[in-house]
Design a protein around this motif. Structure first.
Motif, short mmCIF file in Angstrom:
data_model
loop_
_atom_site.label_atom_id
_atom_site.label_comp_id
_atom_site.label_asym_id
_atom_site.label_seq_id
_atom_site.Cartn_x
_atom_site.Cartn_y
_atom_site.Cartn_z
N CYS A 172 -7.61 -12.86 -31.36
CA CYS A 172 -8.73 -13.22 -32.23
C CYS A 172 -8.39 -14.54 -32.92
O CYS A 172 -7.37 -14.63 -33.61
CB CYS A 172 -8.98 -12.12 -33.28
N ILE A 174 -9.85 -15.85 -35.28
CA ILE A 174 -10.14 -15.79 -36.71
C ILE A 174 -8.96 -15.23 -37.49
O ILE A 174 -8.52 -15.80 -38.47
CB ILE A 174 -11.39 -14.93 -36.98
N CYS A 175 -8.43 -14.08 -37.03
CA CYS A 175 -7.39 -13.42 -37.83
C CYS A 175 -6.06 -13.23 -37.09
O CYS A 175 -5.08 -12.85 -37.71
CB CYS A 175 -7.89 -12.06 -38.32
N TYR A 177 -5.49 -11.06 -34.55
CA TYR A 177 -5.34 -9.75 -33.92
C TYR A 177 -5.25 -9.93 -32.40
O TYR A 177 -5.96 -10.75 -31.82
CB TYR A 177 -6.55 -8.87 -34.27
N CYS A 190 -13.55 -7.34 -33.19
CA CYS A 190 -12.20 -7.33 -33.75
C CYS A 190 -12.10 -6.23 -34.81
O CYS A 190 -12.87 -6.21 -35.76
CB CYS A 190 -11.87 -8.68 -34.37
N CYS A 193 -11.08 -8.16 -38.42
CA CYS A 193 -11.98 -9.06 -39.16
C CYS A 193 -13.44 -8.92 -38.73
O CYS A 193 -14.31 -9.60 -39.29
CB CYS A 193 -11.54 -10.51 -39.02
FE FE Z 1 -10.09 -10.84 -36.01
#
Ligand code: FE
Length: 203
Positions: A172, A174-175, A177, A190, A193
């Protein structure tokens, strides 16, 4: 169409907070914008999977704390990578309460807060769009507001190449993961997030 065009849109970053009963909670959002100035109104689009979403829907009031370039990654983790269903997000942060009773972050990481009172909601499927009157607000300092691009360039730690190479799957963006499998299901969300499969990158 090149879906990367969407990444060229500019966004700010905010902590959206709400209060229901005795429970304070908050989450990270990038979707707060002013929609009209007379009257002064803003909109926020909130993922229905967020606990804060339900609190705003039920109470009709919220605050937006505007994150500045001094925001720490820990603050994004605190509000973005865990759910208020599991932890009390008011613990471990410095906050004040505005006239609507909702907390806002009172820290050098935030340069202003805005209070909103919901006047209209639009069901967008995965999200609810809340349109709100601005009822209060205060500038806290003059540090520049953090943009989404600034966050990726300067706040979010760079994933370590070694740890990525040791795992196969999708990460991911964004975060961080990691989904250990291939292919990544198109409808994958996800678990950390709540961002969709389009925000994942193959390792
Ligand atoms: Fe995420």
């Amino acid at each position: 169409m090149d879906t990367k065009v969407m990444q060229k849109l500019s966004y700010g970053l905010f902590v959206l907070t709400a209060k229901e009963g005795d429970k304070d909670n908050g989450c990270i959002t990038n979707t707060a914008i002013q929609v009209t100035s007379e009257p002064n109104r803003i909109s926020i689009a909130v993922n229905k999977g967020n606990y804060t979403h339900d609190m705003v829907l039920n109470t009709g009031v919220f605050n937006i704390s505007i994150l500045s370039e001094d925001a720490r990654f820990d603050t994004f983790k605190h509000f973005g990578f865990q759910s208020g269903r599991d932890v009390d997000k008011a613990v471990g942060i410095t906050y004040k309460r505005s006239s609507n009773g909702v907390i806002y972050l009172d820290s050098p990481e935030v340069n202003a807060f805005i209070s909103g009172k919901v006047i209209q909601t639009v069901d967008l499927g995965t999200h609810t769009l809340f349109i709100a009157d601005v009822t209060d607000g205060e500038v806290l300092n003059n540090t520049a507001s953090a943009t989404y691009a600034y966050y990726f360039a300067n706040i979010k730690p760079k994933p370590e190449a070694a740890s990525q190479e040791s795992k196969k799957g999708w990460i991911c963006t964004i975060c961080g993961y990691i989904y250990e499998g291939d292919p990544l299901p198109d409808d994958f969300i996800c678990p950390v997030c709540k961002h969709p499969a389009s925000d994942f990158k193959k390792l």
